[in-house]
Design an enzyme around this catalytic site. Sequence first.
Site, PDB file in Angstrom:
ATOM      1  N   GLY A  11      -8.169  23.313  67.524  1.00 45.05           N
ATOM      2  CA  GLY A  11      -6.742  23.472  67.271  1.00 45.05           C
ATOM      3  C   GLY A  11      -6.160  22.176  66.753  1.00 45.05           C
ATOM      4  CB  ALA A  12      -7.687  19.346  65.353  1.00 44.39           C
ATOM      5  CB  SER A  13      -5.115  22.859  61.408  1.00 42.46           C
ATOM      6  OG  SER A  13      -4.246  23.684  62.170  1.00 42.46           O
ATOM      7  NE  ARG A  14       0.582  24.768  61.724  1.00 43.55           N
ATOM      8  CZ  ARG A  14      -0.192  25.826  61.533  1.00 43.55           C
ATOM      9  NH1 ARG A  14      -1.323  25.683  60.860  1.00 43.55           N
ATOM     10  NH2 ARG A  14       0.138  27.010  61.999  1.00 43.55           N
ATOM     11  N   GLY A  15       0.335  19.335  63.753  1.00 38.71           N
ATOM     12  CA  GLY A  15       1.111  19.090  64.963  1.00 38.71           C
ATOM     13  C   GLY A  15       0.407  18.231  65.995  1.00 38.71           C
ATOM     14  CB  ILE A  16       0.205  18.608  69.686  1.00 37.15           C
ATOM     15  CG1 ILE A  16       1.711  18.569  69.957  1.00 37.15           C
ATOM     16  CG2 ILE A  16      -0.556  17.956  70.836  1.00 37.15           C
ATOM     17  CD1 ILE A  16       2.148  19.407  71.153  1.00 37.15           C
ATOM     18  N   GLY A  17      -2.327  18.791  67.797  1.00 42.39           N
ATOM     19  CA  GLY A  17      -3.781  18.696  67.648  1.00 42.39           C
ATOM     20  C   GLY A  17      -4.188  17.703  66.583  1.00 42.39           C
ATOM     21  CE1 TYR A 169       1.929  30.350  74.882  1.00 40.15           C
ATOM     22  CE2 TYR A 169       3.422  29.752  76.670  1.00 40.15           C
ATOM     23  CZ  TYR A 169       2.583  29.386  75.626  1.00 40.15           C
ATOM     24  OH  TYR A 169       2.402  28.053  75.335  1.00 40.15           O
ATOM     25  CE  LYS A 173      -1.066  27.306  76.838  1.00 45.74           C
ATOM     26  NZ  LYS A 173      -1.956  26.777  75.765  1.00 45.74           N
TER      27      LYS A 173
END
Length: 316
Positions: A11-17, A169, A173
């Site tokens: 989950g590293a494509s954008r934002g926090i990741g 959700y 989580k």
Amino acid sequence: MGTQKVALVVGASRGIGRQIAIDLAKNGYAVVVAANLNPHSFPPDPHSSASTITTVAREIREAGGEATAVPVDVRDLASIEALVARTLQVYGRLDALVYNAGAVWWASVEDTPVKRFRLLQQVNVEGLYGAVQAALPPLKKKSAEGEGGRIVVVSPPIYSRFFRGKTGYAMGKVGMSVLTKGLAMDFERQGLKNMSITSLWPAVAIESAATHKLQQTDPATARDLRKPTIFSDAVLAVLRAPAASVNGMLALDEDFLRSELGGSVTDFSQYALVPGTSPRRIMPKQLPDLTVAEQDDEGTRINSAAPTARKIKAKL
């Protein structure tokens, strides 16, 4: 086999990741940047859908770091297993897994269709479970070599208000946080003192792909946001802390960074997205303690995976 530590960020494509991947690379890790792959031109807005694993890996390499982009569909166990296999093929080792992949749908039970609910569970809790199982063998190998494997999960502390208005959700989580607690107990029972799994969650809302859309419609929302660097700093602090001290911990980024383990950070103004603002804390000041007073005899622990248990089930 290289000596450089290797981190797999899902989950590293954008934002926090994306920020986690970039800052791990800045701190000496070779990073496998994993998420769904959608090719776009470079360079993109790091919070838009144009940011992908290929652009993030390129950012890292152009800054002098080491990174490999590997596509993954966390709903597909074979895809997850291929991701870990590719990591080992390229780098020969795995030291840390960061699971940041997530599907978001905040609505009442009535307004959460079963199809949407299933997606939430597939991406969040089932994807994490598959990633952990696939990564455990190489992480345990590092433990056997005396270095220890680390897992960081982006999931929340467990408290009642988190369920409000987003039950479907929250079920996924919170399930991720239960996995953190349970696997930590497995590590303890197995005597793996240099392995750990830790959950991290933002104390204050962080700029991400999701908040970027809100900022476009209401620029004032930026005043309540922090930069994603606070979260990557917390991830790095967890990875640097002694494994036993963070194993099974459900931590908030700010609270952990304030602690002695996290570096005793006191100035959080550096993380405000809008300079001079004090973004509002969205998490409770105090969270419940999940431990209980045990009986003298907690009963017999059953292991369904044991050969005897399997024979009993087969007879039934």
